[in-house]
Every structure is written in C-alpha cells, then in structure tokens.
Design a protein around this motif. Structure first.
Motif, PDB file in Angstrom:
ATOM      1  N   GLY A 164       3.018   5.267   8.604  1.00 29.23           N
ATOM      2  CA  GLY A 164       3.924   6.203   7.927  1.00 29.23           C
ATOM      3  C   GLY A 164       3.576   6.390   6.462  1.00 29.23           C
ATOM      4  N   LEU A 165       2.289   6.302   6.134  1.00 29.23           N
ATOM      5  CA  LEU A 165       1.830   6.484   4.751  1.00 29.23           C
ATOM      6  C   LEU A 165       1.063   7.796   4.639  1.00 29.23           C
ATOM      7  CD1 LEU A 165       0.460   2.898   4.029  1.00 29.23           C
ATOM      8  CD2 LEU A 165       2.523   3.930   3.040  1.00 29.23           C
ATOM      9  N   GLY A 166       1.066   8.374   3.445  1.00 29.72           N
ATOM     10  CA  GLY A 166       0.271   9.571   3.219  1.00 29.72           C
ATOM     11  C   GLY A 166      -1.207   9.247   3.210  1.00 29.72           C
ATOM     12  N   LYS A 167      -2.009  10.293   3.369  1.00 31.79           N
ATOM     13  CA  LYS A 167      -3.456  10.089   3.337  1.00 31.79           C
ATOM     14  C   LYS A 167      -4.093  11.032   2.324  1.00 31.79           C
ATOM     15  CE  LYS A 167      -3.196  11.528   7.673  1.00 31.79           C
ATOM     16  NZ  LYS A 167      -2.022  12.364   7.360  1.00 31.79           N
ATOM     17  N   LEU A 168      -5.153  10.510   1.723  1.00 32.64           N
ATOM     18  CA  LEU A 168      -5.877  11.236   0.684  1.00 32.64           C
ATOM     19  C   LEU A 168      -7.264  11.540   1.220  1.00 32.64           C
ATOM     20  CD1 LEU A 168      -5.921  11.864  -2.458  1.00 32.64           C
ATOM     21  CD2 LEU A 168      -6.946   9.593  -2.701  1.00 32.64           C
TER      22      LEU A 168
ATOM     23  N   ILE B 106     -10.948  10.023  10.494  1.00 34.14           N
ATOM     24  CA  ILE B 106     -10.358   9.665  11.793  1.00 34.14           C
ATOM     25  C   ILE B 106      -9.608   8.342  11.662  1.00 34.14           C
ATOM     26  CG2 ILE B 106     -10.905   9.114  14.203  1.00 34.14           C
ATOM     27  CD1 ILE B 106     -13.468  10.902  13.767  1.00 34.14           C
ATOM     28  N   VAL B 107     -10.210   7.413  10.944  1.00 37.26           N
ATOM     29  CA  VAL B 107      -9.570   6.114  10.720  1.00 37.26           C
ATOM     30  C   VAL B 107      -8.335   6.301   9.835  1.00 37.26           C
ATOM     31  CG1 VAL B 107      -9.912   3.769   9.854  1.00 37.26           C
ATOM     32  CG2 VAL B 107     -11.834   5.003  10.887  1.00 37.26           C
ATOM     33  N   ALA B 108      -8.487   7.090   8.779  1.00 44.45           N
ATOM     34  CA  ALA B 108      -7.374   7.308   7.848  1.00 44.45           C
ATOM     35  C   ALA B 108      -6.199   7.986   8.541  1.00 44.45           C
ATOM     36  CB  ALA B 108      -7.843   8.149   6.662  1.00 44.45           C
ATOM     37  N   ALA B 109      -6.490   8.943   9.400  1.00 41.23           N
ATOM     38  CA  ALA B 109      -5.397   9.660  10.078  1.00 41.23           C
ATOM     39  C   ALA B 109      -4.635   8.715  11.006  1.00 41.23           C
ATOM     40  CB  ALA B 109      -5.964  10.840  10.865  1.00 41.23           C
ATOM     41  N   GLY B 110      -5.365   7.884  11.731  1.00 38.71           N
ATOM     42  CA  GLY B 110      -4.711   6.926  12.628  1.00 38.71           C
ATOM     43  C   GLY B 110      -3.827   5.957  11.857  1.00 38.71           C
ATOM     44  N   LEU B 111      -4.349   5.423  10.756  1.00 38.89           N
ATOM     45  CA  LEU B 111      -3.588   4.442   9.967  1.00 38.89           C
ATOM     46  C   LEU B 111      -2.381   5.099   9.308  1.00 38.89           C
ATOM     47  CD1 LEU B 111      -6.426   2.453   8.200  1.00 38.89           C
ATOM     48  CD2 LEU B 111      -4.907   1.651  10.020  1.00 38.89           C
TER      49      LEU B 111
ATOM     50  N   THR C 287       0.833  -1.214   0.000  1.00 36.64           N
ATOM     51  CA  THR C 287       0.000   0.000   0.000  1.00 36.64           C
ATOM     52  C   THR C 287       0.868   1.267   0.000  1.00 36.64           C
ATOM     53  OG1 THR C 287      -1.717  -1.161   1.183  1.00 36.64           O
ATOM     54  CG2 THR C 287      -1.792   1.245   1.295  1.00 36.64           C
ATOM     55  N   GLN C 288       0.475   2.222  -0.847  1.00 36.89           N
ATOM     56  CA  GLN C 288       1.247   3.470  -0.940  1.00 36.89           C
ATOM     57  C   GLN C 288       0.506   4.676  -0.392  1.00 36.89           C
ATOM     58  OE1 GLN C 288       1.744   2.557  -5.229  1.00 36.89           O
ATOM     59  NE2 GLN C 288       3.859   3.177  -4.923  1.00 36.89           N
ATOM     60  N   LEU C 289      -0.827   4.557  -0.246  1.00 38.53           N
ATOM     61  CA  LEU C 289      -1.626   5.712   0.163  1.00 38.53           C
ATOM     62  C   LEU C 289      -2.898   5.219   0.852  1.00 38.53           C
ATOM     63  CD1 LEU C 289      -1.515   8.837  -0.298  1.00 38.53           C
ATOM     64  CD2 LEU C 289      -2.823   8.464  -2.390  1.00 38.53           C
ATOM     65  N   ILE C 290      -3.298   5.949   1.900  1.00 36.01           N
ATOM     66  CA  ILE C 290      -4.542   5.637   2.612  1.00 36.01           C
ATOM     67  C   ILE C 290      -5.570   6.700   2.232  1.00 36.01           C
ATOM     68  CG2 ILE C 290      -5.644   5.417   4.881  1.00 36.01           C
ATOM     69  CD1 ILE C 290      -3.534   3.286   4.539  1.00 36.01           C
ATOM     70  N   ALA C 291      -6.727   6.275   1.725  1.00 34.27           N
ATOM     71  CA  ALA C 291      -7.783   7.219   1.363  1.00 34.27           C
ATOM     72  C   ALA C 291      -8.904   7.138   2.391  1.00 34.27           C
ATOM     73  CB  ALA C 291      -8.326   6.890  -0.027  1.00 34.27           C
ATOM     74  N   GLY C 292      -9.272   8.281   2.967  1.00 36.43           N
ATOM     75  CA  GLY C 292     -10.348   8.331   3.951  1.00 36.43           C
ATOM     76  C   GLY C 292     -11.497   9.178   3.446  1.00 36.43           C
ATOM     77  N   ILE C 293     -12.723   8.778   3.820  1.00 40.81           N
ATOM     78  CA  ILE C 293     -13.913   9.495   3.372  1.00 40.81           C
ATOM     79  C   ILE C 293     -14.438  10.378   4.507  1.00 40.81           C
ATOM     80  CG2 ILE C 293     -16.260   9.250   2.489  1.00 40.81           C
ATOM     81  CD1 ILE C 293     -15.412   6.534   1.326  1.00 40.81           C
TER      82      ILE C 293
ATOM     83  N   THR D  93      -1.356   9.218  -8.109  1.00 44.65           N
ATOM     84  CA  THR D  93      -0.565   9.032  -9.329  1.00 44.65           C
ATOM     85  C   THR D  93      -0.966   7.725 -10.001  1.00 44.65           C
ATOM     86  OG1 THR D  93       1.199   8.089  -7.976  1.00 44.65           O
ATOM     87  CG2 THR D  93       1.401  10.407  -8.555  1.00 44.65           C
ATOM     88  N   ALA D  94      -0.766   7.662 -11.325  1.00 38.00           N
ATOM     89  CA  ALA D  94      -1.172   6.477 -12.084  1.00 38.00           C
ATOM     90  C   ALA D  94      -0.482   5.240 -11.525  1.00 38.00           C
ATOM     91  CB  ALA D  94      -0.818   6.669 -13.553  1.00 38.00           C
ATOM     92  N   GLY D  95      -1.276   4.216 -11.241  1.00 36.95           N
ATOM     93  CA  GLY D  95      -0.727   2.952 -10.749  1.00 36.95           C
ATOM     94  C   GLY D  95      -0.467   2.920  -9.253  1.00 36.95           C
ATOM     95  N   GLN D  96      -0.768   4.000  -8.562  1.00 38.35           N
ATOM     96  CA  GLN D  96      -0.520   4.034  -7.105  1.00 38.35           C
ATOM     97  C   GLN D  96      -1.501   3.103  -6.383  1.00 38.35           C
ATOM     98  OE1 GLN D  96      -0.817   8.023  -5.512  1.00 38.35           O
ATOM     99  NE2 GLN D  96       0.847   7.626  -4.069  1.00 38.35           N
ATOM    100  N   LYS D  97      -0.993   2.342  -5.427  1.00 38.85           N
ATOM    101  CA  LYS D  97      -1.833   1.394  -4.674  1.00 38.85           C
ATOM    102  C   LYS D  97      -2.467   2.113  -3.483  1.00 38.85           C
ATOM    103  CE  LYS D  97      -0.493  -2.850  -6.360  1.00 38.85           C
ATOM    104  NZ  LYS D  97      -1.140  -4.147  -6.422  1.00 38.85           N
ATOM    105  N   VAL D  98      -3.784   2.206  -3.532  1.00 38.67           N
ATOM    106  CA  VAL D  98      -4.525   2.987  -2.528  1.00 38.67           C
ATOM    107  C   VAL D  98      -5.464   2.063  -1.763  1.00 38.67           C
ATOM    108  CG1 VAL D  98      -6.039   4.970  -2.172  1.00 38.67           C
ATOM    109  CG2 VAL D  98      -4.490   4.941  -4.139  1.00 38.67           C
ATOM    110  N   VAL D  99      -5.462   2.147  -0.444  1.00 44.10           N
ATOM    111  CA  VAL D  99      -6.446   1.429   0.372  1.00 44.10           C
ATOM    112  C   VAL D  99      -7.478   2.433   0.868  1.00 44.10           C
ATOM    113  CG1 VAL D  99      -6.794   0.223   2.567  1.00 44.10           C
ATOM    114  CG2 VAL D  99      -4.954  -0.475   1.055  1.00 44.10           C
ATOM    115  N   LEU D 100      -8.747   2.098   0.652  1.00 42.60           N
ATOM    116  CA  LEU D 100      -9.845   2.970   1.083  1.00 42.60           C
ATOM    117  C   LEU D 100     -10.264   2.579   2.501  1.00 42.60           C
ATOM    118  CD1 LEU D 100     -12.039   5.017  -0.294  1.00 42.60           C
ATOM    119  CD2 LEU D 100     -13.516   3.065   0.100  1.00 42.60           C
ATOM    120  N   VAL D 101     -10.447   3.572   3.376  1.00 47.50           N
ATOM    121  CA  VAL D 101     -10.890   3.267   4.735  1.00 47.50           C
ATOM    122  C   VAL D 101     -12.053   4.167   5.142  1.00 47.50           C
ATOM    123  CG1 VAL D 101      -8.584   2.481   5.394  1.00 47.50           C
ATOM    124  CG2 VAL D 101      -9.262   4.803   5.947  1.00 47.50           C
TER     125      VAL D 101
END
Ligand code: PRP
Ligand code: ADE
Length: 174
Positions: free
Chosen positions: A74-78, A64-69, A52-58, A112-120
């Motif tokens: 140590g990953l950026g958040k979207l 709150i979940v995204a910020a904690g993760l 995983t390269q990026l954590i996406a929070g809604i 970015t194109a091809g970036q692995k994002v986990v949605l939380v």
C-alpha cells in the motif's frame, strides 16, 4: 533467510546475451509463473523496512518488482525512467552497466525532503544502475538506506558498492 531455491529454479540463464561473455539471468521465466511471482513479491515485501514511505523502481524490469511491492504494501511507487520518457521537469544521471552505458531520469518534485525511499530492481550486477538511482533520489532530497533485488550477482561487486554508499542491499537469490 528463506531458502529461495524454488525461485532460483524459475530463472533461466542465457549465455552470451547481450554480448559475448555475459551470462544473462532472465527473470521472464519467473514472471510467467504466477505462484513464483507471488512468492517473490511476498518474500521481498517482508524485508522492506517498516518506516518506508515510497518504493522506487528502475525501468524496465524494476518496475515489475516495484509495482508488486507497492500493491502489497500500500505504498506509492516512483518511476526511475530511461531517457526521454518523462514528460515533466526532470533530473537525470548517466551510468555504466555490465554491458554498456545508460541514463535514468526522475520527475522533479516527486520525492519530498527526508522521505524514506527503498530502491528495488530485478537484479544487481555491477551496481551502476542502482547507484545511479540512489544518487538521483538523494539529489531530490530522499533518504535511501535499503535496496532490494530478486537476484544479486556478487562476483560483479554491486552489493559491496551499495554498502559503501550507505545502502544495505538484500537479494532473494545470489
Ligand atoms: C538490468 C537490470 C538492472 C541492471 C543491473 O537492466 O534490470 O536494472 O541491468 O545492472 P548493473 O548492476 O550492472 O547496473 P537493463 O539496463 O538491462 O534494462 P531493462 O530493465 O530495461 O532490461
Ligand atoms: N543486468 C546486468 N547484468 C545482467 C545479467 N548478467 N543478467 C541479467 N540482467 C543483467
């Protein structure tokens, strides 16, 4: 999987909010419990795919979940934001949820194109919100294969819809 009954006990259910017939799962009581929140983040963090390269929070509870993760790993958040909040150029998508309709937006150029994002998010019900988020991230070029939640309400079918969209959903509770 870990038995998360300790965390489930910290979430209260409020009937008929925001509309008659809805059983609202209120995570505010879990968030008040420092140890409970730490366990929540630690247990979700342990499930995040290692590539995983990026954590996406809604917005809002998902942030709150995204910020904690993000901090724990140590990953950026979207930020996937509700309408009218993002100052830069953006793309957006309208969606339905258990008790109404809404829209989320994403800044252009932040995936970015091809970036692995986990949605939380804190919770998946019908899956409308999560699917909208997945669609937006994919439109931006990101790859979404995993979505993580504190609570799943399986009777509302959201997790199944995510699987059909090629995303593996996992929740601590439900
Ligand atoms: C809640 C929850 C999820 C969504 C789940 O957010 O935090 O984002 O509903 O519902 P769905 O699976 O049926 O789409 P809500 O829109 O109430 O906003 P909030 O986070 O600002 O409270
Ligand atoms: N979002 C959508 N359905 C919900 C529910 N039943 N409880 C809390 N958040 C929700």
């Amino acid at each position: 999987m870990t038995d998360n009954a300790d965390l489930a006990a910290l979430i209260r259910t409020i009937p008929d909010y925001p509309k008659p017939g809805i059983l609202f799962r209120d995570v505010s009581t879990l968030l008040l419990d420092g140890e409970g929140f730490r366990k929540t983040i630690d247990r979700i963090a342990a499930m995040v795919a290692t590539d995983t390269q990026l954590i996406a929070g809604i917005e809002a509870r998902g942030f709150i979940v995204a910020a904690g993760l993000s901090y724990a790993l140590g990953l950026g958040k979207l930020m996937l934001r509700k309408p009218g909040k993002l100052p830069g150029e953006k793309i957006g998508i309208d969606y339905q949820l258990e008790y109404g309709t809404d829209r989320i937006e994403l800044h252009k150029g932040q995936v970015t194109a091809g970036q692995k994002v986990v949605l939380v998010d804190d919770l998946i019900a019908t899956g409308g919100t999560a699917l909208a988020g997945i669609e937006l991230i994919r439109q931006a070029g990101g790859i979404v294969e995993q979505a993580l939640f504190i609570v799943d309400l399986p009777e509302l079918g959201g997790a199944e819809k995510l699987r059909a969209a090629g995303v593996e959903p996992t929740a601590l509770i439900g």
